[in-house]
Scaffold this active site. Structure first.
Site, PDB file in Angstrom:
ATOM      1  CD  GLU A  50      -1.827  -2.335   1.566  1.00 34.80           C
ATOM      2  OE1 GLU A  50      -0.650  -2.598   1.920  1.00 34.80           O
ATOM      3  OE2 GLU A  50      -2.757  -3.172   1.600  1.00 34.80           O
ATOM      4  CG  PHE A 112      -9.968  -9.917  10.881  1.00 33.25           C
ATOM      5  CD1 PHE A 112      -8.710 -10.331  11.301  1.00 33.25           C
ATOM      6  CD2 PHE A 112     -10.223  -9.875   9.517  1.00 33.25           C
ATOM      7  CE1 PHE A 112      -7.737 -10.699  10.383  1.00 33.25           C
ATOM      8  CE2 PHE A 112      -9.255 -10.247   8.596  1.00 33.25           C
ATOM      9  CZ  PHE A 112      -8.009 -10.660   9.029  1.00 33.25           C
ATOM     10  CD  GLN A 113      -7.546  -7.472   7.400  1.00 33.82           C
ATOM     11  OE1 GLN A 113      -8.445  -7.210   6.603  1.00 33.82           O
ATOM     12  NE2 GLN A 113      -6.378  -7.989   7.024  1.00 33.82           N
ATOM     13  CE  LYS A 162     -18.170  -6.742   3.465  1.00 33.90           C
ATOM     14  NZ  LYS A 162     -17.852  -8.117   3.838  1.00 33.90           N
ATOM     15  CG  MET A 469      22.210  12.625   3.970  1.00 36.03           C
ATOM     16  SD  MET A 469      23.447  13.752   3.306  1.00 36.03           S
ATOM     17  CE  MET A 469      22.558  14.473   1.939  1.00 36.03           C
TER      18      MET A 469
HETATM   19  C1  LIG Z   1      12.051   5.904   5.599  1.00 36.38           C
HETATM   20  C2  LIG Z   1      13.324   6.559   6.015  1.00 36.38           C
HETATM   21  N1  LIG Z   1      14.114   5.966   6.933  1.00 36.38           N
HETATM   22  C3  LIG Z   1      15.272   6.557   7.312  1.00 36.38           C
HETATM   23  C4  LIG Z   1      15.639   7.760   6.791  1.00 36.38           C
HETATM   24  C5  LIG Z   1      16.925   8.430   7.235  1.00 36.38           C
HETATM   25  N2  LIG Z   1      17.852   8.562   6.121  1.00 36.38           N
HETATM   26  C6  LIG Z   1      17.986   9.691   5.406  1.00 36.38           C
HETATM   27  S1  LIG Z   1      19.054   9.570   4.134  1.00 36.38           S
HETATM   28  C7  LIG Z   1      19.408   7.971   4.535  1.00 36.38           C
HETATM   29  C8  LIG Z   1      20.384   7.180   3.735  1.00 36.38           C
HETATM   30  C9  LIG Z   1      19.909   6.926   2.366  1.00 36.38           C
HETATM   31  O1  LIG Z   1      20.745   5.966   1.792  1.00 36.38           O
HETATM   32  P1  LIG Z   1      20.671   5.597   0.258  1.00 36.38           P
HETATM   33  O2  LIG Z   1      19.274   5.395  -0.142  1.00 36.38           O
HETATM   34  O3  LIG Z   1      21.617   4.509  -0.028  1.00 36.38           O
HETATM   35  O4  LIG Z   1      21.092   6.952  -0.448  1.00 36.38           O
HETATM   36  P2  LIG Z   1      22.470   7.757  -0.469  1.00 36.38           P
HETATM   37  O5  LIG Z   1      22.393   8.767   0.639  1.00 36.38           O
HETATM   38  O6  LIG Z   1      23.590   6.784  -0.294  1.00 36.38           O
HETATM   39  O7  LIG Z   1      22.449   8.402  -1.816  1.00 36.38           O
HETATM   40  C10 LIG Z   1      18.684   7.567   5.665  1.00 36.38           C
HETATM   41  C11 LIG Z   1      18.775   6.235   6.301  1.00 36.38           C
HETATM   42  C12 LIG Z   1      14.764   8.348   5.848  1.00 36.38           C
HETATM   43  N3  LIG Z   1      15.012   9.534   5.290  1.00 36.38           N
HETATM   44  N4  LIG Z   1      13.635   7.718   5.470  1.00 36.38           N
END
Ligand SMILES: Cc1ncc(C[n+]2csc(CCOP(=O)(O)OP(=O)(O)O)c2C)c(N)n1
Length: 583
Positions: A50, A112-113, A162, A469
């Protein structure tokens, strides 16, 4: 006309000109899916999760300006869209999400759900409804569509027990709806607009700081006209990229945490900051008390709640950016700001965005090549992290709705399903998802949706082997202790690894095999000299293509304003960061 609630919803979707919806069925919404069976107008796209459905509806909405529609079941179906609702809410995206609910007679029984969908989604929606009386269904649906796309747009949930779907109702759909207390202001106050223009005319160092509001109100042309008449330089937020062409001389680049030095210096030095459809968020302002210290502030926004929320505004105008800019153009004239433009030109020359353009395969180069090979004729979605910031910095966005990215919430896993929505909306346009190897795995299952519908989406994974990042912050501010960010080992990099990224075990997953498992074309590129050819090939194939680029593992996004620092204190390396921490 008598019909069931489910049939009435389909009829309403027709009248609201909905041509596509995304979702997954389940117990309580079977009647609604049944009413959609064989429908000629509405294409029902079933995603694999979803979250994929709501991001696809969001990508459809952002790429068209129309309202996206998502249909999910109760309980887990509804809770699975919460991140997508929050993503759309933070970036003001119009969505109507229809959620199934257990029958009214057993609500509150831990059925349920059953989940308290309106309770759970209240903080992440512009508004939400639960239909408790079948007679109210049409008017609630009308309100939902009206609220979603008017004023500052946003997601609206309609929770549908529903028995409401199966009840017989006398169908009557109102043409119009009025909601007491909800009446968005469109035209700006003429006296305030006059004050703005008088203030602009005497400014010595004016600067426009525009955001996603320009795109939402389709005001790009007006912004362009206003800038060409007055000569005022422009910086854009991440959400605003494309609202003013990056190729124009007045454009200074993005501002904020990973903005250009020119844009950030200009904000710090300007004596008048004209904010249009932007909201002064913390990634833009840095240290609030030192944000644009010499400036007076003008703020044009449709949402009165965002005026003086973070920065005290001198002259606010509430209304639609397009209308207000049109009024401003009537009163605009060329400004005598040559000294200011000379100062800006010097920064531009001294501080261009740069990266080490050597033999190493660097992610910035790949972004530039995607721009070049597609000649800019592409819609770009991104994931979140470094991949997103490099895209914002190095791709020259020239038109609104060309970049589709999760700005406010920063939702990893957004880009791939958003690309699905964008590709359905624009079947003849190339759609690229620029991704990180971490984010792409958060909704990778939607590759099946892509292949099943033969969507020729291209996925460019900038594989650095890290949650890049976060790794960058660890390198800069936590002594290079890569806790839980290495995706190739088991989170213990680099203690066991003298040269992070080198001699790593085989990559997991093997993205090329994964692409093939999903009936897509998979490629792995490790050399800079192979990038252009691979991109040309990918663009030619009328199938989904996943290209995994093995990039320099410890590449950083620079410049960077450390969190909480003023905008003019940008750093570019670990050493700068240490000096910043010591100061
Ligand atoms: C759903 C979610 N979980 C955690 C984060 C925290 N977060 C921000 S950037 C990042 C790393 C992203 O890694 P990647 O997708 O490999 O991209 P890169 O920065 O290496 O280009 C994380 C864990 C987030 N923004 N969103």
């Amino acid at each position: 006309m008598k019909m069931t609630g489910a049939k009435a919803i389909v009829e309403i979707l027709h009248r609201e000109k909905v041509s596509i919806a995304f979702g997954i069925p389940g117990g309580v919404v079977i009647p609604l899916y049944d009413a959609l069976y064989g429908d000629k107008q509405i294409k029902m796209v079933v995603t694999k999760h979803e979250q994929g459905a709501i991001h696809a509806a969001d990508g459809y909405a952002r790429s068209t300006g129309k309202t996206g529609v998502c249909i999910v079941t109760s309980g887990p179906g509804a809770t699975n869209i919460v991140t997508g609702l929050a993503t759309a809410y933070m970036d003001s995206v119009p969505i109507v999400a229809l959620t199934g609910q257990v029958p009214t007679s057993i609500i509150g029984n831990d059925a349920f759900q059953e989940a308290d969908t309106t309770g759970i989604t209240r903080p992440v929606t512009k508004h939400n409804f639960i239909v408790k009386d079948p007679k109210e269904l049409p008017i609630i649906m009308k309100k939902a569509f009206y609220i979603a796309h008017t004023g500052r747009p946003g997601p609206v949930v309609v929770d549908l027990p529903k028995d409401i779907l199966t009840a017989e109702i006398d169908f009557d759909y109102p043409e119009k709806v009025t909601i007491p207390g909800y009446n968005p202001t469109i035209r700006g106050n003429p006296r305030q607009i006059k004050r703005i223009m008088e203030t602009i005319k005497v400014a010595r160092r004016p600067l426009i700081y525009a955001g996603g509001g320009i795109i939402t109100s389709s005001a790009s042309e007006e912004l362009h006209k206003f800038v060409k008449i007055t000569g005022i330089p422009v910086t854009l937020t991440l959400m605003g990229l494309g609202a003013f062409p990056a190729t124009e001389p007045e454009f200074l680049g993005m501002l904020g945490m990973h903005g250009t030095k020119t844009a950030n210096y200009a904000v710090h030095r300007c004596d008048l900051l004209i904010a249009i459809g932007s909201r002064f968020d913390d990634r833009i302002t840095g240290k609030l008390s030192m944000f644009a210290p010499d400036a007076r502030f003008i703020h044009i926004d449709i949402d009165p709640a965002s005026i003086s929320k973070n920065v005290v505004i001198d002259i606010p105008v509430v209304g639609d950016a397009k209308h207000i800019l049109r009024e401003m153009i009537q009163q605009a004239e060329k400004l005598d700001i040559q000294d200011w433009l000379t100062e800006i030109a010097r920064w531009k020359k001294e501080h261009p965005l740069a990266y080490q353009n050597d033999g190493t395969l660097r992610p910035q180069y790949i972004v530039e090549q995607i721009d070049k090979v597609t000649d800019g004729n592409v819609i770009v979605t991104t994931e979140v992290g470094q991949n997103q910031m490099w895209t914002a910095q190095f791709f020259k966005f020239t038109r609104p709705r060309q970049l589709i990215t999760s700005g406010g919430l920063g939702t990893m896993g957004y880009g791939l399903p958003a690309a699905i929505g964008a590709q359905f909306a624009h079947p003849n346009t190339l759609v690229f998802d620029i991704a990180g190897d971490g984010s792409i795995q958060m909704n990778i299952q939607e590759m099946a949706t892509i292949s099943q519908h033969n969507l020729p989406i291209k996925i460019a994974i900038l594989n650095n082997g890290y949650l890049g990042m976060v790794r960058q912050w660890q390198e800069f501010f936590f002594g290079r202790r890569y806790s839980a960010t290495c995706l190739r080992r088991d989170g213990r990099c680099p203690e066991e690894c003298e040269n992070p990224g080198e001699n790593c075990p085989p990559y997991i997953p093997d993205f090329v095999k994964l692409a093939e498992a999903y009936s897509a074309v998979g490629m792995r590129i490790e050399k800079k000299s192979d990038v252009e050819g691979a991109l040309h090939e990918a663009v030619k194939v009328k199938k989904p293509v996943l290209i995994e680029f093995i990039v320099n593992p410890e590449e950083n996004v620079t410049p960077m304003v450390p969190a909480g620092a003023p905008l003019n204190k940008m750093i570019s390396s670990k050493e700068d960061a240490q000096n910043f921490l010591l100061a």
